[in-house]
Design an enzyme around this catalytic site. Structure first.
Site, PDB file in Angstrom:
ATOM      1  CB  SER A  90     -53.562 -12.914 -24.405  1.00 56.15           C
ATOM      2  OG  SER A  90     -54.335 -11.924 -23.773  1.00 56.15           O
ATOM      3  CE  LYS A  93     -52.244  -8.995 -25.010  1.00 58.53           C
ATOM      4  NZ  LYS A  93     -53.591  -9.547 -24.866  1.00 58.53           N
ATOM      5  CD  GLN A 146     -58.729  -6.500 -19.838  1.00 57.99           C
ATOM      6  OE1 GLN A 146     -58.824  -5.996 -20.951  1.00 57.99           O
ATOM      7  NE2 GLN A 146     -58.609  -7.812 -19.665  1.00 57.99           N
ATOM      8  CE1 TYR A 176     -49.554 -10.295 -21.954  1.00 55.34           C
ATOM      9  CE2 TYR A 176     -51.650 -10.267 -20.793  1.00 55.34           C
ATOM     10  CZ  TYR A 176     -50.873 -10.701 -21.845  1.00 55.34           C
ATOM     11  OH  TYR A 176     -51.422 -11.530 -22.791  1.00 55.34           O
ATOM     12  CG  ASN A 178     -55.813  -6.974 -23.263  1.00 54.41           C
ATOM     13  OD1 ASN A 178     -54.946  -7.736 -23.677  1.00 54.41           O
ATOM     14  ND2 ASN A 178     -56.860  -7.411 -22.586  1.00 54.41           N
ATOM     15  CD  GLU A 298     -45.450 -13.924 -22.045  1.00 58.25           C
ATOM     16  OE1 GLU A 298     -45.546 -14.962 -21.349  1.00 58.25           O
ATOM     17  OE2 GLU A 298     -46.335 -13.045 -22.074  1.00 58.25           O
ATOM     18  CE  LYS A 341     -49.292 -13.511 -24.745  1.00 61.53           C
ATOM     19  NZ  LYS A 341     -50.165 -13.853 -23.602  1.00 61.53           N
ATOM     20  CB  SER A 344     -57.899 -16.670 -20.747  1.00 59.29           C
ATOM     21  OG  SER A 344     -56.937 -17.560 -20.254  1.00 59.29           O
TER      22      SER A 344
END
Length: 396
Positions: A90, A93, A146, A176, A178, A298, A341, A344
């Site tokens: 991630s 992102k 997801q 949060y 995806n 973040e 950030k 994984s």
């Protein structure tokens, strides 16, 4: 400074012999203290989580240091180096956010535009009232972490979005997701008129000076691509998925990621438009507990204690919907902040953090997914030392 216990030092020495653990920077002069700090932070993490390899890069006032541990592949025994390619999950992102911010800086799109403007097939759906910014900050109304298993291609993806109904009003809760930032990147690329993967690999990565960062690892670089390891210690790499490139598909090295960190703190060497775009990703749009949500990144007011940093990177933040406070107007990019950030995949675990006011940053890439709290604690320990001490004399 508290030193690693003798048993841990002994175990780490054995790991060094078995897996070729080593640490280095450009030269040996002035390195012993920094190297010891990193070793003492990383050694227990590798031992406790049975991690085959970790690559660490540190930047201190523009000087880079690399510390490499273990192996990229258990089968071959190939050692980890700063040129080993890891999946960063991630953290991808942040690149997706940079591309969208670049498009906004060029005037190609506006973050306030509705999502359906860039995908007309969604006209008449909930996405008429959901902005690109809502998608990029996970505040679209409750998109899940997801996609459901039934979403396997573009056709089923479009059908999913057309039929999806928000649980919350846009801009009131952060969940949060995806599918949220994945659609954000997908629509940004549509606004720019080119495929997302091509924009990243042919334009954004080169413009950032990243020569070993990929969505699709080329055949000539496969020898540098580490194998990740599952919980059962089986070799594994990320499998394709819908909007995977946008949400978790970047593969890179510590040598490239630390360059990206430096550009994020000081983009003066970038093209002017790209510099503005990179800086704009640090704009704060929502407050969630003690964390401020930027675009991809973040953000925490600095100095920040470890407890607040762990809370902001907790499963409570990543797995649940949290009420947000909209920052109106948005908080302009700040110097006295810590920006971070995590990322994984099933076989890799990564963490990036930096403090612009101190001109310090760290990249940690591992070929096994391990608890985020362990990553944050290790990085925090290293950054705390970096914050209080000048850079060593030697670097590259």
């Amino acid at each position: 400074m508290k030193k690693m216990s003798l048993p841990k030092l002994a175990v780490f020495a054995i790991v060094s012999l078995l897996f070729g653990t080593y640490a280095h920077a450009a030269d040996s002069g002035g390195q012993s203290h920094l190297e010891r700090v990193v070793n003492e932070a990383i050694g227990p993490v590798m031992e406790e989580n049975d991690i085959p390899g970790i690559a660490v890069a540190v930047t201190i006032q523009g000087k880079r240091y690399f510390f490499n541990y273990g192996v990229a592949s258990k089968k071959s025994g190939q050692k980890v180096t700063e040129d080993t390619i890891f999946e960063i999950g991630s953290i991808s992102k942040t690149f997706t956010a940079t591309l969208a911010s670049y498009a906004a800086a060029r005037g190609t799109l506006s973050l306030s535009d509705s999502a359906s403007k860039y995908l007309p097939v969604l006209a008449g759906s909930s996405f008429d009232k959901i902005s690109l910014l809502d998608l990029g900050t996970y505040t679209a109304g409750g998109l899940p972490l997801q996609f459901p298993g039934s979403v396997t291609n573009q056709k089923t993806m479009i059908a999913y979005y057309k039929n999806w109904r928000p649980t919350y009003a846009a801009g009131t809760h952060r969940r949060y997701s995806n599918p949220s930032i994945g659609l954000f990147g997908y629509l940004a690329a549509r606004g720019m008129g080119e495929p997302f993967d091509d924009l990243m690999e042919q334009k954004l990565f080169p413009a950032l000076g990243l020569s070993r960062t990929y969505i699709r690892v080329p055949q000539g670089q496969m020898g540098n691509y580490a194998y990740g390891y599952s919980k059962g210690n089986k070799p594994i790499r990320v499998t394709p998925g819908v909007l995977d490139s946008q949400a978790y598909g970047v593969k890179t090295t510590t040598s490239d990621m630390i360059r990206f960190v430096e550009a994020s703190m000081d983009g003066s060497k970038l093209d002017g438009t790209l510099q503005r775009a990179v800086t704009a990703t640090h704009t704060g749009y929502y407050k969630v507990g003690n964390m401020i949500q930027g675009l991809g990144w973040e953000i925490y007011a600095y100095p920040v204690d470890l407890a607040r940093l762990l809370a902001g990177n907790s499963s409570e933040m990543s797995r649940k919907a949290n009420k947000v406070t909209r920052l109106a107007p948005p908080l302009p990019p700040q110097e006295a902040v810590l920006i971070n950030k995590t990322g994984s995949t099933n076989g890799f675990g990564a963490y990036v953090a930096f403090v612009p006011a101190k001109d310090i940053g760290i990249v940690m890439l591992a070929n096994k997914s391990y608890p985020i709290s362990a990553r944050v604690k290790a990085a925090y320990r290293i950054l705390t030392v970096l914050e209080s001490e000048p850079a060593p004399a030697s670097a590259r």
